[in-house]
Design a protein around this motif. Sequence first.
Motif, short mmCIF file in Angstrom:
data_model
loop_
_atom_site.label_atom_id
_atom_site.label_comp_id
_atom_site.label_asym_id
_atom_site.label_seq_id
_atom_site.Cartn_x
_atom_site.Cartn_y
_atom_site.Cartn_z
N LEU A 18 -5.67 -106.96 65.34
CA LEU A 18 -7.12 -107.18 65.25
C LEU A 18 -7.73 -105.86 64.80
CD1 LEU A 18 -9.36 -108.90 67.89
CD2 LEU A 18 -9.99 -106.66 67.02
N ALA A 19 -8.70 -105.93 63.90
CA ALA A 19 -9.34 -104.72 63.38
C ALA A 19 -10.85 -104.82 63.51
CB ALA A 19 -8.96 -104.49 61.92
N GLY B 54 -16.94 -91.61 56.53
CA GLY B 54 -16.70 -92.03 55.16
C GLY B 54 -17.40 -93.36 54.89
N ASP B 55 -16.71 -94.25 54.17
CA ASP B 55 -17.29 -95.57 53.89
C ASP B 55 -17.27 -96.46 55.12
OD1 ASP B 55 -17.91 -95.60 50.91
OD2 ASP B 55 -15.85 -94.86 50.91
N ALA B 56 -16.28 -96.27 56.00
CA ALA B 56 -16.21 -97.05 57.24
C ALA B 56 -15.15 -96.43 58.13
CB ALA B 56 -15.86 -98.50 56.94
N HIS B 57 -15.22 -96.76 59.43
CA HIS B 57 -14.21 -96.36 60.40
C HIS B 57 -13.50 -97.63 60.89
CE1 HIS B 57 -12.23 -93.94 63.49
NE2 HIS B 57 -12.44 -94.96 64.31
N LEU B 58 -12.17 -97.59 61.00
CA LEU B 58 -11.39 -98.75 61.41
C LEU B 58 -10.68 -98.48 62.73
CD1 LEU B 58 -9.68 -99.66 58.00
CD2 LEU B 58 -11.97 -100.25 58.82
N THR B 59 -10.74 -99.48 63.62
CA THR B 59 -10.04 -99.42 64.90
C THR B 59 -9.12 -100.65 64.98
OG1 THR B 59 -11.93 -98.34 65.93
CG2 THR B 59 -10.31 -99.32 67.40
N PHE B 60 -7.89 -100.45 65.50
CA PHE B 60 -6.89 -101.51 65.50
C PHE B 60 -6.39 -101.83 66.90
CE2 PHE B 60 -6.38 -98.97 61.58
CZ PHE B 60 -6.76 -99.93 60.64
N TYR B 61 -6.14 -103.12 67.14
CA TYR B 61 -5.57 -103.61 68.40
C TYR B 61 -4.34 -104.46 68.08
CZ TYR B 61 -10.12 -102.38 70.39
OH TYR B 61 -11.26 -101.72 70.78
N ASN B 62 -3.31 -104.35 68.91
CA ASN B 62 -2.14 -105.20 68.81
C ASN B 62 -2.37 -106.51 69.57
OD1 ASN B 62 -0.55 -103.29 67.34
ND2 ASN B 62 -0.23 -102.17 69.25
N ALA B 63 -1.46 -107.46 69.37
CA ALA B 63 -1.60 -108.77 70.00
C ALA B 63 -1.48 -108.71 71.52
CB ALA B 63 -0.58 -109.74 69.42
N CYS C 9 -6.24 -104.69 53.36
CA CYS C 9 -7.07 -105.91 53.33
C CYS C 9 -8.55 -105.56 53.44
CB CYS C 9 -6.67 -106.84 54.47
SG CYS C 9 -5.09 -107.69 54.27
N ILE C 10 -8.87 -104.72 54.41
CA ILE C 10 -10.26 -104.35 54.64
C ILE C 10 -10.79 -103.53 53.48
CG2 ILE C 10 -11.78 -103.01 56.14
CD1 ILE C 10 -9.87 -103.86 58.47
N ALA C 11 -9.97 -102.64 52.96
CA ALA C 11 -10.39 -101.83 51.81
C ALA C 11 -10.76 -102.71 50.63
CB ALA C 11 -9.28 -100.84 51.42
N ARG C 12 -9.94 -103.71 50.35
CA ARG C 12 -10.25 -104.61 49.23
C ARG C 12 -11.58 -105.33 49.47
NH1 ARG C 12 -8.09 -106.45 44.81
NH2 ARG C 12 -8.54 -108.55 44.05
N HIS C 13 -11.79 -105.80 50.71
CA HIS C 13 -13.04 -106.48 51.05
C HIS C 13 -14.24 -105.55 50.85
CE1 HIS C 13 -16.09 -108.64 53.33
NE2 HIS C 13 -16.20 -107.60 54.14
N LEU C 14 -14.14 -104.33 51.34
CA LEU C 14 -15.25 -103.39 51.24
C LEU C 14 -15.51 -102.95 49.81
CD1 LEU C 14 -14.60 -101.13 54.37
CD2 LEU C 14 -16.25 -102.99 54.14
N MET C 15 -14.44 -102.81 49.02
CA MET C 15 -14.62 -102.45 47.62
C MET C 15 -15.32 -103.57 46.85
SD MET C 15 -11.29 -100.15 46.47
CE MET C 15 -10.00 -101.17 47.20
#
Length: 277
Positions: free
Chosen positions: A53-54, A61-70, A84-90
């Motif tokens: 989960l992100a 920068g353009d955004a900060h990302l935080t990640f969680y495992n299942a 994936c997120i980079a492509r969406h934001l671009m």
Amino acid sequence: MDTRTDTDWPFMKMHGLGNDFVVFDARARAIAITPALAIAIGDRHRGIGFDQLAVIEAGAGDAHLTFYNADGSMSAACGNATRCIARHLMQQGGKSTLHLTTARGDLHARDEGGGLTSVNMGAPQLDWHEIPLAHAMDTLALPIDGAPVATGMGNPHCTFFVEDAEAVALEEFGPQYENHPLFPQRTNVQVASLIGPDHLRMRVWERGVGITLASGSSSCAVAVAAARRGLTGRAVRIDLDGGTLMVDWREDGVWMTGPTMHVADGMLTREFIADAQ
């Protein structure tokens, strides 16, 4: 910003080579993820299901990302989710390059065209205390059967080079080493075999998740380990269960390139959120 549980939460479902993610955009409104909520969302029968989960937040920068495992634990890095997120934001911002921040550090991404996205996962961590390991040792050949390689990519990795990655019973092999005492923070586990010049077959057991179809940080760790062992050069093709990634260990970091998919947009209901808290 709205953090009430009486309000539905929008999310995106994405994947990179079958390595799948639930993504929340918290730049406009706060999203408070707890371990219990992450576990509930990750349930593939009663929730949505994900490998990680992100959360996207405003950052330097353009955004900060935080990640969680299942399993509700956190991870400093997740390469495929970052792509994936980079492509969406671009696409959202009309950009071809991005500067992202994570607990791993600053990451740079770019659109390679043809549906491919690259992210620089940073320099690998090769010293025992950076990975981290329990005590000083040679990270190129751990004192474990099979003499695996330990690598840090913002999260710990243990890579076994084997004759045939397909022949390994990963569902038994993976958890045995994920929880090995040499890894105080547990570890991701990879089995990899050389199938041609600069061409590897890799399967992965992810820490806090289990067997996944792909893993970006694991692919970077395997590429670094193979180059350090002299099995390959620094630019390799890695075939995973879900598809192929290209990894290039350069002077400025480990670049990983591959396809991504934005599958769907959805809404997490207030009833589900309140029940899971």
